[in-house]
Scaffold this active site. Structure first.
Site, mmCIF file in Angstrom:
data_model
loop_
_atom_site.group_PDB
_atom_site.id
_atom_site.type_symbol
_atom_site.label_atom_id
_atom_site.label_comp_id
_atom_site.label_asym_id
_atom_site.label_seq_id
_atom_site.Cartn_x
_atom_site.Cartn_y
_atom_site.Cartn_z
ATOM 1 N N TYR A 60 96.328 23.303 -30.883
ATOM 2 C CA TYR A 60 96.883 22.168 -31.620
ATOM 3 C C TYR A 60 97.685 22.685 -32.806
ATOM 4 O O TYR A 60 97.196 23.516 -33.585
ATOM 5 C CB TYR A 60 95.769 21.252 -32.118
ATOM 6 C CG TYR A 60 95.206 20.310 -31.072
ATOM 7 C CD1 TYR A 60 95.769 20.190 -29.804
ATOM 8 C CD2 TYR A 60 94.100 19.523 -31.357
ATOM 9 C CE1 TYR A 60 95.251 19.332 -28.856
ATOM 10 C CE2 TYR A 60 93.569 18.659 -30.414
ATOM 11 C CZ TYR A 60 94.155 18.575 -29.163
ATOM 12 O OH TYR A 60 93.618 17.715 -28.229
ATOM 13 N N LEU A 214 94.939 4.632 -28.630
ATOM 14 C CA LEU A 214 96.047 3.771 -29.064
ATOM 15 C C LEU A 214 97.305 4.020 -28.249
ATOM 16 O O LEU A 214 98.397 3.599 -28.633
ATOM 17 C CB LEU A 214 96.333 3.994 -30.559
ATOM 18 C CG LEU A 214 95.184 3.647 -31.502
ATOM 19 C CD1 LEU A 214 95.589 3.894 -32.950
ATOM 20 C CD2 LEU A 214 94.740 2.203 -31.319
ATOM 21 N N GLY A 217 100.212 5.658 -29.901
ATOM 22 C CA GLY A 217 100.784 4.806 -30.933
ATOM 23 C C GLY A 217 101.409 3.530 -30.422
ATOM 24 O O GLY A 217 101.757 2.646 -31.220
#
Length: 353
Positions: A60, A214, A217
């Site tokens: 990451y 989500l 986004g």
């Protein structure tokens, strides 16, 4: 619920918060993350409110996420459950720097330990199934790390349900360390994991930890139809969040239509779309802790509000109608009256599983 309303992770005795803090946003290396100071504020706010379950991965933000997490967690290491993953290539020109095999596993874990500045990893996930490494090699390598004390618990992510079922069976038969967690994409936009992966997790004792609840986004309402005129996705996470949403398959006409319903339900409830979308994933009894990927402290505060959301039946019906998927064969076939009558005759059978 609060962050300190801890839940058991799968068939383990490990207690974790009902929302996991994701760190893919820690670092600006990919062009859209939080800088060190903002990442520190996010981390402190989450932990100060009782949060203990923090998710990262070997690559990451090019390793920055693990380094920052190691620095932030140093003074509170024992009370935190740090989860990381291996599989991502650490050097683009080295074919053995990524994948699921033992060489990649050991080297990645050693590097993660150095970056996280810790002697052990609480939860290690296989990040992505590579389709080439024998399952026995993977499982024995993972078990060796557990026996060596470098890893405490094991999980798996982004792998077919039949392969995970096979792996869990092998661990049981051979007395190797079992899998206790499953990371999968799960949101109102991506519900196909309800076909096999999530039922499998409940049956085999894996706590489900949804990533992208989500939908990159999309369910926050930040994108419009104008954003559909993108140049396409990207094969890496660098650039913009919109490119990531497109590459993940979330930024579509269907995804935006679902986001519209989420927005309407949120307005009726006096909530934000993010809170509604996150709270919906928590309704699934197989889900232990969705991963929230806040880029700012305000986003974190908003996301944590999902723990207070209570739905009315009408709102749930609206969300289900907008996001429903076909389960396909054999699930829909087995739910029809004819097969059930053939199996059970004229008796009435209730299934509470």
């Amino acid at each position: 619920m609060e962050l300190d309303t801890y839940r058991l992770l799968g068939r383990s005795g490990l207690r974790v918060s009902p929302l996991s803090l994701g760190t893919m946003t820690f670092g600006t290396d990919w062009g859209w993350g939080a800088d060190k100071d903002e990442a520190r504020r996010i981390f402190d706010a989450y932990v100060d409110r009782g949060g203990n379950f923090i998710d990262t991965a070997s690559q990451y933000t090019g390793g920055t996420a693990e380094r920052l997490l190691g620095e932030f967690a140093r003074e509170r290491r024992e009370r935190l459950v740090l989860a990381t993953k291996y599989s991502m290539a650490r050097r683009p020109d080295d074919p053995n720097s990524g994948g699921n095999h033992r060489k990649s596993l050991v080297a990645s874990v050693e590097e993660s330990l150095r970056r996280l500045d810790t002697d052990y990893i609480d939860l290690l996930h296989l990040h992505v199934w590579d389709g080439t490494t024998p399952v026995e090699e993977v499982l024995r390598g993972l078990d060796d790390l557990v026996r060596a004390g470098k890893v405490l618990y094991l999980g798996i992510s982004d792998t077919p349900a039949w392969q995970i079922s096979r792996m869990q069976t092998i661990t049981d038969l051979r007395g190797w360390a079992p899998l206790v967690a499953l990371q999968v994409e799960y949101s109102l936009v991506e519900r196909t994991t309800e076909r096999d992966l999530i039922p499998m997790a409940r049956e085999l004792g894996l706590g489900v930890v949804p990533w992208s609840p989500l939908a990159s986004g999309v369910l926050t309402g930040k994108y419009t139809r104008a954003d559909l005129n993108h140049e396409g996705g990207t094969d890496n996470p660098e650039g913009t969040r919109r490119n990531v949403a497109a590459a993940n398959g979330s930024l579509t006409e269907r995804g935006l239509a679902i986001a519209d319903v989420v927005r309407d339900v949120a307005a009726e409830m006096g909530r934000t779309p993010s809170q509604v979308a996150l709270a919906w994933t928590l309704l699934n009894p197989a889900v232990t802790a969705p991963i929230i990927g806040a880029r700012t402290l305000d986003q974190l505060d908003d996301n944590l509000g999902a723990l207070d959301v209570r739905f009315a039946e009408g709102h749930l019906a609206d969300l289900d109608k907008a996001s429903a998927i076909e389960l396909g064969f054999p699930h829909e076939f087995l739910a029809r009256p004819m097969p059930r009558r053939v199996i059970f005759g004229d008796t009435r059978i209730e299934n509470h599983a």
